[in-house]
Design a protein around this motif. Sequence first.
Motif, PDB file in Angstrom:
ATOM      1  N   THR A 112       0.691  -2.329 -32.422  1.00  0.00           N
ATOM      2  CA  THR A 112       0.279  -1.372 -33.443  1.00  0.00           C
ATOM      3  C   THR A 112       0.805  -1.798 -34.805  1.00  0.00           C
ATOM      4  O   THR A 112       0.144  -1.623 -35.826  1.00  0.00           O
ATOM      5  CB  THR A 112       0.788   0.044 -33.087  1.00  0.00           C
ATOM      6  N   ASN A 113       1.974  -2.413 -34.812  1.00  0.00           N
ATOM      7  CA  ASN A 113       2.628  -2.802 -36.065  1.00  0.00           C
ATOM      8  C   ASN A 113       2.529  -4.286 -36.395  1.00  0.00           C
ATOM      9  O   ASN A 113       2.872  -4.693 -37.503  1.00  0.00           O
ATOM     10  CB  ASN A 113       4.105  -2.386 -36.012  1.00  0.00           C
ATOM     11  N   ASN A 114       2.095  -5.093 -35.437  1.00  0.00           N
ATOM     12  CA  ASN A 114       2.001  -6.537 -35.648  1.00  0.00           C
ATOM     13  C   ASN A 114       0.838  -7.053 -34.811  1.00  0.00           C
ATOM     14  O   ASN A 114       0.991  -7.280 -33.611  1.00  0.00           O
ATOM     15  CB  ASN A 114       3.317  -7.215 -35.260  1.00  0.00           C
ATOM     16  N   GLN A 115      -0.311  -7.244 -35.445  1.00  0.00           N
ATOM     17  CA  GLN A 115      -1.522  -7.606 -34.712  1.00  0.00           C
ATOM     18  C   GLN A 115      -1.549  -9.063 -34.243  1.00  0.00           C
ATOM     19  O   GLN A 115      -2.348  -9.419 -33.386  1.00  0.00           O
ATOM     20  CB  GLN A 115      -2.773  -7.329 -35.564  1.00  0.00           C
ATOM     21  N   LYS A 116      -0.681  -9.906 -34.789  1.00  0.00           N
ATOM     22  CA  LYS A 116      -0.647 -11.322 -34.399  1.00  0.00           C
ATOM     23  C   LYS A 116       0.799 -11.746 -34.139  1.00  0.00           C
ATOM     24  O   LYS A 116       1.354 -12.573 -34.857  1.00  0.00           O
ATOM     25  CB  LYS A 116      -1.268 -12.192 -35.485  1.00  0.00           C
ATOM     26  N   PRO A 117       1.406 -11.207 -33.093  1.00  0.00           N
ATOM     27  CA  PRO A 117       2.810 -11.541 -32.853  1.00  0.00           C
ATOM     28  C   PRO A 117       2.996 -12.966 -32.332  1.00  0.00           C
ATOM     29  O   PRO A 117       2.175 -13.475 -31.573  1.00  0.00           O
ATOM     30  CB  PRO A 117       3.236 -10.523 -31.796  1.00  0.00           C
ATOM     31  N   THR A 118       4.077 -13.581 -32.764  1.00  0.00           N
ATOM     32  CA  THR A 118       4.483 -14.882 -32.239  1.00  0.00           C
ATOM     33  C   THR A 118       5.296 -14.651 -30.961  1.00  0.00           C
ATOM     34  O   THR A 118       5.647 -13.511 -30.634  1.00  0.00           O
ATOM     35  CB  THR A 118       5.363 -15.617 -33.263  1.00  0.00           C
ATOM     36  N   HIS A 137       6.934 -14.123 -18.462  1.00  0.00           N
ATOM     37  CA  HIS A 137       5.884 -15.033 -18.948  1.00  0.00           C
ATOM     38  C   HIS A 137       4.516 -14.362 -18.877  1.00  0.00           C
ATOM     39  O   HIS A 137       3.674 -14.567 -19.747  1.00  0.00           O
ATOM     40  CB  HIS A 137       5.906 -16.363 -18.183  1.00  0.00           C
ATOM     41  N   ARG A 138       4.279 -13.539 -17.845  1.00  0.00           N
ATOM     42  CA  ARG A 138       3.004 -12.833 -17.731  1.00  0.00           C
ATOM     43  C   ARG A 138       2.916 -11.691 -18.747  1.00  0.00           C
ATOM     44  O   ARG A 138       1.841 -11.410 -19.278  1.00  0.00           O
ATOM     45  CB  ARG A 138       2.797 -12.311 -16.305  1.00  0.00           C
ATOM     46  N   ILE A 139       4.034 -11.051 -19.018  1.00  0.00           N
ATOM     47  CA  ILE A 139       4.054  -9.994 -20.033  1.00  0.00           C
ATOM     48  C   ILE A 139       3.740 -10.593 -21.392  1.00  0.00           C
ATOM     49  O   ILE A 139       2.902 -10.073 -22.134  1.00  0.00           O
ATOM     50  CB  ILE A 139       5.422  -9.262 -20.037  1.00  0.00           C
ATOM     51  N   ARG A 140       4.389 -11.710 -21.724  1.00  0.00           N
ATOM     52  CA  ARG A 140       4.129 -12.360 -23.015  1.00  0.00           C
ATOM     53  C   ARG A 140       2.669 -12.809 -23.097  1.00  0.00           C
ATOM     54  O   ARG A 140       1.999 -12.590 -24.110  1.00  0.00           O
ATOM     55  CB  ARG A 140       5.052 -13.555 -23.224  1.00  0.00           C
ATOM     56  N   ALA A 141       2.152 -13.409 -22.030  1.00  0.00           N
ATOM     57  CA  ALA A 141       0.746 -13.841 -22.016  1.00  0.00           C
ATOM     58  C   ALA A 141      -0.186 -12.643 -22.164  1.00  0.00           C
ATOM     59  O   ALA A 141      -1.207 -12.721 -22.858  1.00  0.00           O
ATOM     60  CB  ALA A 141       0.446 -14.600 -20.726  1.00  0.00           C
ATOM     61  N   GLY A 142       0.168 -11.530 -21.541  1.00  0.00           N
ATOM     62  CA  GLY A 142      -0.639 -10.323 -21.650  1.00  0.00           C
ATOM     63  C   GLY A 142      -0.688  -9.783 -23.068  1.00  0.00           C
ATOM     64  O   GLY A 142      -1.741  -9.349 -23.553  1.00  0.00           O
ATOM     65  N   ILE A 143       0.440  -9.819 -23.739  1.00  0.00           N
ATOM     66  CA  ILE A 143       0.478  -9.349 -25.130  1.00  0.00           C
ATOM     67  C   ILE A 143      -0.346 -10.264 -26.021  1.00  0.00           C
ATOM     68  O   ILE A 143      -1.109  -9.792 -26.872  1.00  0.00           O
ATOM     69  CB  ILE A 143       1.935  -9.211 -25.617  1.00  0.00           C
ATOM     70  N   HIS A 144      -0.221 -11.575 -25.823  1.00  0.00           N
ATOM     71  CA  HIS A 144      -1.037 -12.506 -26.609  1.00  0.00           C
ATOM     72  C   HIS A 144      -2.535 -12.283 -26.348  1.00  0.00           C
ATOM     73  O   HIS A 144      -3.341 -12.265 -27.289  1.00  0.00           O
ATOM     74  CB  HIS A 144      -0.683 -13.960 -26.287  1.00  0.00           C
ATOM     75  N   GLU A 145      -2.905 -12.080 -25.099  1.00  0.00           N
ATOM     76  CA  GLU A 145      -4.322 -11.845 -24.769  1.00  0.00           C
ATOM     77  C   GLU A 145      -4.813 -10.531 -25.373  1.00  0.00           C
ATOM     78  O   GLU A 145      -5.929 -10.462 -25.900  1.00  0.00           O
ATOM     79  CB  GLU A 145      -4.527 -11.842 -23.261  1.00  0.00           C
ATOM     80  N   ALA A 146      -3.994  -9.514 -25.320  1.00  0.00           N
ATOM     81  CA  ALA A 146      -4.382  -8.234 -25.915  1.00  0.00           C
ATOM     82  C   ALA A 146      -4.579  -8.393 -27.414  1.00  0.00           C
ATOM     83  O   ALA A 146      -5.541  -7.849 -27.993  1.00  0.00           O
ATOM     84  CB  ALA A 146      -3.338  -7.154 -25.624  1.00  0.00           C
ATOM     85  N   ALA A 147      -3.705  -9.147 -28.056  1.00  0.00           N
ATOM     86  CA  ALA A 147      -3.844  -9.390 -29.503  1.00  0.00           C
ATOM     87  C   ALA A 147      -5.169 -10.084 -29.809  1.00  0.00           C
ATOM     88  O   ALA A 147      -5.865  -9.732 -30.764  1.00  0.00           O
ATOM     89  CB  ALA A 147      -2.664 -10.213 -30.017  1.00  0.00           C
ATOM     90  N   ARG A 149      -7.954  -9.995 -27.981  1.00  0.00           N
ATOM     91  CA  ARG A 149      -9.052  -9.049 -27.734  1.00  0.00           C
ATOM     92  C   ARG A 149      -9.153  -8.013 -28.856  1.00  0.00           C
ATOM     93  O   ARG A 149     -10.246  -7.604 -29.213  1.00  0.00           O
ATOM     94  CB  ARG A 149      -8.877  -8.342 -26.400  1.00  0.00           C
ATOM     95  N   LEU A 150      -8.024  -7.608 -29.386  1.00  0.00           N
ATOM     96  CA  LEU A 150      -8.033  -6.626 -30.478  1.00  0.00           C
ATOM     97  C   LEU A 150      -8.568  -7.230 -31.761  1.00  0.00           C
ATOM     98  O   LEU A 150      -9.130  -6.532 -32.595  1.00  0.00           O
ATOM     99  CB  LEU A 150      -6.618  -6.076 -30.703  1.00  0.00           C
ATOM    100  N   GLU A 151      -8.412  -8.538 -31.899  1.00  0.00           N
ATOM    101  CA  GLU A 151      -8.883  -9.243 -33.086  1.00  0.00           C
ATOM    102  C   GLU A 151     -10.405  -9.343 -33.100  1.00  0.00           C
ATOM    103  O   GLU A 151     -11.026  -9.346 -34.145  1.00  0.00           O
ATOM    104  CB  GLU A 151      -8.271 -10.648 -33.080  1.00  0.00           C
ATOM    105  N   ALA A 152     -10.976  -9.417 -31.912  1.00  0.00           N
ATOM    106  CA  ALA A 152     -12.436  -9.617 -31.786  1.00  0.00           C
ATOM    107  C   ALA A 152     -13.207  -8.381 -32.205  1.00  0.00           C
ATOM    108  O   ALA A 152     -12.831  -7.303 -32.257  1.00  0.00           O
ATOM    109  CB  ALA A 152     -12.783  -9.977 -30.351  1.00  0.00           C
TER     110      ALA A 152
END
Length: 152
Positions: A112-118, A137-147, A149-152
């Motif tokens: 919500t506060n950072n749409q493109k987290p590193t 590692h799956r949690i981090r990958a999930g957050i990157h994937e969600a970011a 999808r939210l960008e699209a």
Amino acid sequence: MITLTINGTEHKVEAEDDMPLLWVIRDLVGLTGTKFGCGIAQCGACTVHIDGMPVRSCQTFVGDVGGAQITTIEGVKGKVAETLQAVWADLDVPQCGYCQSGQIMSATDLLTNNQKPTDDDIDAAMAGNLCRCATYHRIRAGIHEAAKRLEA
């Protein structure tokens, strides 16, 4: 008698001011998605949002949150939360799942506060959430994937 707004619904509960919010949510209101993990605000399983901020409900006293908007995993809504939950299922992020409500609550705040987290942003935001199954590692990958999808 204490009046709380949880997930947009007003609840009147009979509790002492120093009762942990976690027990009010689970035992008095009956919302069991928020989990008890450690009881000392170190594992993040009990994470809820209070006025939009992630908070450990095991160490938050109910007397301190009157008038606040409390959101649990059952009530978290919106595109970010819904996208995270979909990604969690698509990528099979959880193993046992016990910590996942807290993980989703913290990840929702992050995106919500950072749409493109590193990776560093994710690690910092999620540092207070422990996973006994070590699916980090799956949690981090999930957050990157969600970011993504939210960008699209």
